[in-house]
Design a protein around this motif. Structure first.
Motif, PDB file in Angstrom:
ATOM      1  N   GLU A   1      18.049  -9.511  56.585  1.00 39.15           N
ATOM      2  CA  GLU A   1      16.980  -8.521  56.567  1.00 39.15           C
ATOM      3  C   GLU A   1      17.399  -7.250  57.306  1.00 39.15           C
ATOM      4  N   ASN A   2      17.008  -6.113  56.774  1.00 39.79           N
ATOM      5  CA  ASN A   2      17.329  -4.839  57.413  1.00 39.79           C
ATOM      6  C   ASN A   2      16.364  -4.544  58.554  1.00 39.79           C
ATOM      7  N   SER A   3      16.851  -3.782  59.527  1.00 40.85           N
ATOM      8  CA  SER A   3      16.013  -3.386  60.652  1.00 40.85           C
ATOM      9  C   SER A   3      15.028  -2.299  60.233  1.00 40.85           C
ATOM     10  N   ALA A   4      13.937  -2.229  60.972  1.00 38.43           N
ATOM     11  CA  ALA A   4      12.986  -1.129  60.842  1.00 38.43           C
ATOM     12  C   ALA A   4      12.921  -0.448  62.202  1.00 38.43           C
ATOM     13  N   GLY A   5      13.473   0.748  62.292  1.00 43.96           N
ATOM     14  CA  GLY A   5      13.584   1.422  63.578  1.00 43.96           C
ATOM     15  C   GLY A   5      12.248   1.610  64.274  1.00 43.96           C
ATOM     16  N   THR A   6      12.252   1.487  65.585  1.00 43.69           N
ATOM     17  CA  THR A   6      11.035   1.640  66.374  1.00 43.69           C
ATOM     18  C   THR A   6      10.592   3.095  66.417  1.00 43.69           C
ATOM     19  N   ASP A   7       9.329   3.338  66.104  1.00 47.62           N
ATOM     20  CA  ASP A   7       8.744   4.667  66.222  1.00 47.62           C
ATOM     21  C   ASP A   7       8.311   4.877  67.673  1.00 47.62           C
ATOM     22  N   PRO A   8       8.756   5.951  68.319  1.00 47.48           N
ATOM     23  CA  PRO A   8       8.420   6.150  69.738  1.00 47.48           C
ATOM     24  C   PRO A   8       6.923   6.167  70.026  1.00 47.48           C
ATOM     25  N   GLU A   9       6.144   6.804  69.166  1.00 45.92           N
ATOM     26  CA  GLU A   9       4.692   6.851  69.390  1.00 45.92           C
ATOM     27  C   GLU A   9       4.077   5.453  69.279  1.00 45.92           C
ATOM     28  N   GLU A  10       4.549   4.677  68.313  1.00 47.27           N
ATOM     29  CA  GLU A  10       4.055   3.305  68.176  1.00 47.27           C
ATOM     30  C   GLU A  10       4.485   2.459  69.371  1.00 47.27           C
ATOM     31  N   ALA A  11       5.680   2.714  69.870  1.00 46.53           N
ATOM     32  CA  ALA A  11       6.155   1.977  71.043  1.00 46.53           C
ATOM     33  C   ALA A  11       5.270   2.255  72.252  1.00 46.53           C
ATOM     34  N   ALA A  12       4.873   3.511  72.412  1.00 45.45           N
ATOM     35  CA  ALA A  12       4.000   3.872  73.535  1.00 45.45           C
ATOM     36  C   ALA A  12       2.652   3.168  73.416  1.00 45.45           C
ATOM     37  N   LYS A  13       2.098   3.133  72.217  1.00 41.02           N
ATOM     38  CA  LYS A  13       0.823   2.457  71.981  1.00 41.02           C
ATOM     39  C   LYS A  13       0.951   0.955  72.231  1.00 41.02           C
ATOM     40  N   PHE A  14       2.037   0.376  71.729  1.00 39.61           N
ATOM     41  CA  PHE A  14       2.266  -1.064  71.899  1.00 39.61           C
ATOM     42  C   PHE A  14       2.399  -1.430  73.377  1.00 39.61           C
ATOM     43  N   ALA A  15       3.181  -0.660  74.113  1.00 39.85           N
ATOM     44  CA  ALA A  15       3.383  -0.943  75.532  1.00 39.85           C
ATOM     45  C   ALA A  15       2.077  -0.852  76.304  1.00 39.85           C
ATOM     46  N   ALA A  16       1.280   0.166  75.994  1.00 35.85           N
ATOM     47  CA  ALA A  16       0.038   0.386  76.736  1.00 35.85           C
ATOM     48  C   ALA A  16      -1.021  -0.653  76.420  1.00 35.85           C
ATOM     49  N   GLU A  17      -1.094  -1.099  75.159  1.00 39.69           N
ATOM     50  CA  GLU A  17      -2.203  -1.948  74.738  1.00 39.69           C
ATOM     51  C   GLU A  17      -1.894  -3.439  74.720  1.00 39.69           C
TER      52      GLU A  17
END
Length: 279
Positions: A144-160
């Motif tokens: 399976e190919n990777s799906a690069g992390t979106d920085p804005e989504e990473a910020a939301k994920f970390a916070a929530e």
């Protein structure tokens, strides 16, 4: 006893400018060698039970093995569930004495991943242990190919989600056998600019050693998962031991000869993640 949580291992790394190795285990011989190598280098180590390990050995047994090694070690040891895919699996790991749960919801939509990871994080924190999550799917070599992390989504994920560590997809790939998979530095810098949580690289075997050191000492990447590189070292040592005397059949005798080569290979891996004697 030097059993610690993931947060207890990674927070000093975050402030101290080094990274901790998450070493993927498959059995007693490799996990014992990993602890011996960490003791020789004077650094903490994360023992990881991934899906293939759990298919071979039940979680309650792995928990006892990890805890036994930790209780007799002079350095901090984390007992870590790697790529838990269900709440029930994470609960079993917690009940089995693990001190860190990694829930992998990276294939799921963002909000579902956040909600499910937050549930695991709450369970872990209520028990006094840690939780790692993954945002941006990390793919597989020849799979399976990777799906690069979106920085804005990473910020939301970390916070929530409330995770103690966050695995990201920045050019890393699981099961890569060479070290030619350089990471996307621009994406890493964008992610760490928006987050404060320690970052994790899965598929660390494919990252060039010089880049491992650079990121360990100058970024928020505090954990590199290493599996394939050390499985290859173990396999080479085992093959040599078997071929040295085709008449031998006692597996204890044969497996003893994998220990020293695997310790040496592991020490080389550990040295790349910052100054020694950091445990």
């Amino acid at each position: 006893m030097t059993l610690v949580t993931l947060a207890q291992a990674l927070q000093p790394a975050l402030t101290g400018g080094y990274a901790v190795a998450g070493l993927v285990t498959l059995g007693w011989e490799d996990m014992r060698a990993y602890v011996a190598a960490a003791e020789a280098e004077g650094c903490p180590v994360i023992l990881q039970a991934g899906p293939s390990c759990r298919a071979h050995t039940p979680l309650p047994i792995l928990g006892k093995m990890f805890r036994h090694l930790a209780e007799n070690a002079s350095i901090p040891v984390v007992a870590h569930l790697d790529h838990g895919y269900t709440f029930e699996e994470c609960q079993e790991a917690l009940d089995s004495g693990f001190t860190s749960l990694m829930y992998d919801g990276s294939r799921k939509p963002l909000n579902q991943n956040i909600d499910e990871t937050a549930r695991i994080a709450e369970m872990a924190h209520n028990a006094g242990i840690s939780c790692e999550g993954e945002i941006g799917f990390v793919g597989y070599a020849d799979g399976e190919n990777s799906a690069g992390t979106d920085p804005e989504e990473a910020a939301k994920f970390a916070a929530e989600s409330g995770v103690d560590a966050m695995a990201i997809s920045v050019g890393n790939v699981h099961l890569q056998q060479d070290k030619e998979g350089g990471l996307d530095m621009q994406r890493i810098r964008a992610i760490e600019a928006l987050t404060t949580v320690p970052l994790v690289i899965h598929g660390g075997s494919g990252v060039p050693v010089a880049q491992r050191t650079e990121l360990a000492t100058s970024s928020k990447i505090c954990k590199f998962n290493i599996g394939t590189e050390l499985r290859m070292a173990f396999g080479a040592a085992l093959r040599e031991a078997v071929n040295a005397d085709p008449s031998r059949f006692d597996r204890v005798t044969i497996l003893k000869e994998t220990h020293d080569p695997l310790v040496a290979a592991t020490r080389n891996v550990l040295r790349a993640f910052g100054p020694v004697n950091k445990g």
